[in-house]
Design an enzyme around this catalytic site. Sequence first.
Site, PDB file in Angstrom:
ATOM      1  N   GLU A 154     -24.417 -24.577 -53.611  1.00 55.72           N
ATOM      2  CA  GLU A 154     -24.657 -24.485 -55.062  1.00 55.72           C
ATOM      3  C   GLU A 154     -23.779 -23.350 -55.542  1.00 55.72           C
ATOM      4  OE1 GLU A 154     -25.478 -23.197 -58.392  1.00 55.72           O
ATOM      5  OE2 GLU A 154     -27.377 -22.454 -57.577  1.00 55.72           O
ATOM      6  N   LEU A 155     -22.679 -23.715 -56.214  1.00 56.86           N
ATOM      7  CA  LEU A 155     -21.607 -22.772 -56.496  1.00 56.86           C
ATOM      8  C   LEU A 155     -21.497 -22.481 -57.988  1.00 56.86           C
ATOM      9  CD1 LEU A 155     -19.037 -24.260 -53.959  1.00 56.86           C
ATOM     10  CD2 LEU A 155     -20.738 -22.467 -53.593  1.00 56.86           C
ATOM     11  N   GLU A 200     -30.826 -29.531 -54.754  1.00 56.59           N
ATOM     12  CA  GLU A 200     -31.996 -28.730 -54.414  1.00 56.59           C
ATOM     13  C   GLU A 200     -33.131 -29.076 -55.359  1.00 56.59           C
ATOM     14  OE1 GLU A 200     -30.004 -24.801 -52.381  1.00 56.59           O
ATOM     15  OE2 GLU A 200     -30.515 -24.674 -54.509  1.00 56.59           O
ATOM     16  N   GLU A 240     -16.005 -17.974 -65.266  1.00 59.73           N
ATOM     17  CA  GLU A 240     -17.438 -17.796 -65.460  1.00 59.73           C
ATOM     18  C   GLU A 240     -17.692 -16.321 -65.791  1.00 59.73           C
ATOM     19  OE1 GLU A 240     -21.461 -19.367 -63.186  1.00 59.73           O
ATOM     20  OE2 GLU A 240     -19.758 -18.689 -61.983  1.00 59.73           O
ATOM     21  N   LYS A 274     -30.262 -14.944 -45.042  1.00 64.77           N
ATOM     22  CA  LYS A 274     -29.498 -13.742 -45.373  1.00 64.77           C
ATOM     23  C   LYS A 274     -29.551 -13.570 -46.887  1.00 64.77           C
ATOM     24  CE  LYS A 274     -26.253 -10.541 -45.790  1.00 64.77           C
ATOM     25  NZ  LYS A 274     -26.358 -10.356 -47.264  1.00 64.77           N
ATOM     26  N   PRO A 275     -30.415 -12.654 -47.399  1.00 69.89           N
ATOM     27  CA  PRO A 275     -30.448 -12.421 -48.841  1.00 69.89           C
ATOM     28  C   PRO A 275     -29.314 -11.484 -49.251  1.00 69.89           C
ATOM     29  CG  PRO A 275     -32.042 -10.998 -47.768  1.00 69.89           C
ATOM     30  CD  PRO A 275     -31.391 -11.826 -46.679  1.00 69.89           C
ATOM     31  N   GLY A 325     -23.843 -19.227 -54.368  1.00 72.20           N
ATOM     32  CA  GLY A 325     -22.978 -18.097 -54.681  1.00 72.20           C
ATOM     33  C   GLY A 325     -21.694 -18.575 -55.327  1.00 72.20           C
ATOM     34  N   SER A 326     -20.669 -17.763 -55.219  1.00 72.62           N
ATOM     35  CA  SER A 326     -19.409 -18.078 -55.889  1.00 72.62           C
ATOM     36  C   SER A 326     -18.692 -19.233 -55.195  1.00 72.62           C
ATOM     37  CB  SER A 326     -18.503 -16.846 -55.910  1.00 72.62           C
ATOM     38  OG  SER A 326     -17.964 -16.603 -54.627  1.00 72.62           O
ATOM     39  N   CYS A 376     -25.986 -19.351 -63.084  1.00 75.67           N
ATOM     40  CA  CYS A 376     -24.896 -20.296 -62.853  1.00 75.67           C
ATOM     41  C   CYS A 376     -24.937 -21.459 -63.837  1.00 75.67           C
ATOM     42  CB  CYS A 376     -24.933 -20.805 -61.420  1.00 75.67           C
ATOM     43  SG  CYS A 376     -26.512 -21.501 -60.925  1.00 75.67           S
ATOM     44  N   TRP A 383     -28.018 -12.677 -55.657  1.00 74.87           N
ATOM     45  CA  TRP A 383     -28.789 -11.582 -56.247  1.00 74.87           C
ATOM     46  C   TRP A 383     -29.416 -11.937 -57.590  1.00 74.87           C
ATOM     47  CZ3 TRP A 383     -26.818 -10.769 -60.982  1.00 74.87           C
ATOM     48  CH2 TRP A 383     -25.469 -11.086 -61.201  1.00 74.87           C
ATOM     49  N   ASN A 384     -28.942 -12.983 -58.253  1.00 75.97           N
ATOM     50  CA  ASN A 384     -29.392 -13.182 -59.643  1.00 75.97           C
ATOM     51  C   ASN A 384     -30.787 -13.780 -59.753  1.00 75.97           C
ATOM     52  OD1 ASN A 384     -28.308 -15.575 -58.629  1.00 75.97           O
ATOM     53  ND2 ASN A 384     -27.613 -16.290 -60.626  1.00 75.97           N
TER      54      ASN A 384
END
Length: 483
Positions: free
Chosen positions: A256-257, A464, A387, A181-182, A234-235, A290, A157-158
Site C-alpha cells: 500500500e504505497l 486490505e 504527494e 516492524k513499526p 509506505g512510500s 495516503c 508512522w501516520n
Amino acid sequence: MAGAGLSDPGLLRQAAWIGGLERVGETWIEVTNPANGQVLGRIPDLGADAAQDAVAAARAALPAWRGLTARARAVILRRWHDRVMESRSDLARLLTAEQGKPLAEAEGEIAYAASFLEWFAEEARRAYGDIIPGHQADRRLLVLKQPVGVVAAVTPWNFPAAMVTRKVAPALAAGCTVVLKPSELTPFTALALARLAAEAGVPDGVFNVVTGAPAPIGEVLTGSPDVAKFTFTGSTAVGKRLAAACMGTVKRVSLELGGNAPFIVFDDADLDAAVEGLMASKFRNTGQTCVCANRVYVQAGVHDAFAAALAARVAGLRVGDGLAGPTDQGPLINAAALDKVERHVAEALTGGARVLAGAQRLPGEGCFYAPTVLADVAPGALINREETFGPVAGLVRFTTEDEVLALANDTRAGLAAYVYTRDLGRSWRVSEGLEAGMVGLNTGLISTEVAPFGGVKESGLGREGSRYGLDEFLESKTVCLAV
C-alpha cells in the site's frame, strides 16, 4: 492501562516483543513528540539478529496457531478488540504524543484499529474453499484455503495503530504468525498493542514486534526463506525496493504505497458538501494520509465561490498540541516534512499561485504549518506532481469533464480519487474513468474495515480490509481425488 499517564512505564513500552518476551539491545533510538520536540522515550535499535530471532519465534509458533479452529482464533481476536477498546483513551493519548494528531482524531483511529480486530474475528470463520465439478466421472476437485505461513509486516508512522491491525488481524485470522516492524518514529502504539494482544491470549511467538533502524531488519524480513508473505505500507520508492528484495525467495507481496488523489468539484455539485468533504479528506491528520486530496480541480463556474468558502473554513481551524487542549490540526511529523511543505508552497507561488489562507510556518518548538489554501495553482506545479503530505489545498480551475479526467489520470499514482457532482450520468462516467483503486463519490471519507482498501498503478498491490483482505494471507490448494 486504564488511567495510566504518559510517564507510566506500563504505557510507554521501551522494549521490543519477541516470542512473548521483552527484548532490549545495546543501542537506542529516541522518540520525540513532534508538537514540542521533547523526548518521549526510547526504543532498542535492534538489528538482523533480533529480526532473525523474531522470524524463528513466529515459525515455531506457526503449527499450533494454524492448527487451532477458526472459532478459537476468532475468540482471541475478539478479546484483543475488547482490550483495545477498554484502553482507548490511554492509547489515544500515547498516539497523539508520538504522532501529533489531535486527540479526537487519535481516539477515532484507535476505534478504527479495533474495528479490524472485530471484523477479522468474524471473517476467520469464513475462509471458505470450494468443490469444483469433476473433469472426469471418477475425479473430485476440492480447493482448500490455508494460511500462507509467517508474515512480515512493515507499518508507517501516520497511522501507528490502524495500519498495524489492518495487517495483523487478517494474518492472525487466517492462521498465520507475524513479525511486525513499526516505524521508529511512532513505535510505542504498536508495542502497546502487542502487549494487549498477549493479555487477550495471543500465544507467545504468534505476534512479534521488532524495533530499530529499517535497513538491517528489512533485509532479514525480505530475505528470509522462512517468511512466506511480506506486507508493507509506505512510500512508493521504498516499496519498490522491498518488493524487489522479496523476489529472491519469491514471497507473496502486498503493498500500500503513495497516493496523489484528485478531488474534483463540478459546477452542479453541492458546494457546501464539497467543502466539508475536502476538509475531511485534505486536513485530517494534518494532510498526512495516503488517501488525502492532493490535487483539487474545481470547474470554472463554481471555482471562486468554492475557493472563498473553503478559505473561510480553513482559516477557522485550531492548530496546536493535541494534548494541550482542543485542536483541529496537529504538527507535521518532523522537520523534513515541514521543509517539503514549505518547498511545495514556495514553488507554487513562484509559478503564479495566490494565497487564500495560511502559507506559513507557525512559530514555536513544534513542526507546525498553517492550514493553507492556494488558488491558480499551475497543473504542473510540484504540489500537483508530488504527494505533498501536508495541510495544503492547491486549487486548479478546469472547464470540461474530459479535461479534468485527463488531468486526474496524469500520474503514476492511483490510490484514491474524489468526485462531487449531482449528475447521475457523470457520476458513473467519471467514477469508471478515474484510474484509482477507490473513489469517493460525494464523500471525502472512504476508509472502512468492510470495504477493500488499495490502489492501482504504482500505488500498490493487493487489498486490505473487507473479505478480500483475508485472501491476501491464504493460499488456495487444489486436491484432486480419485474415487
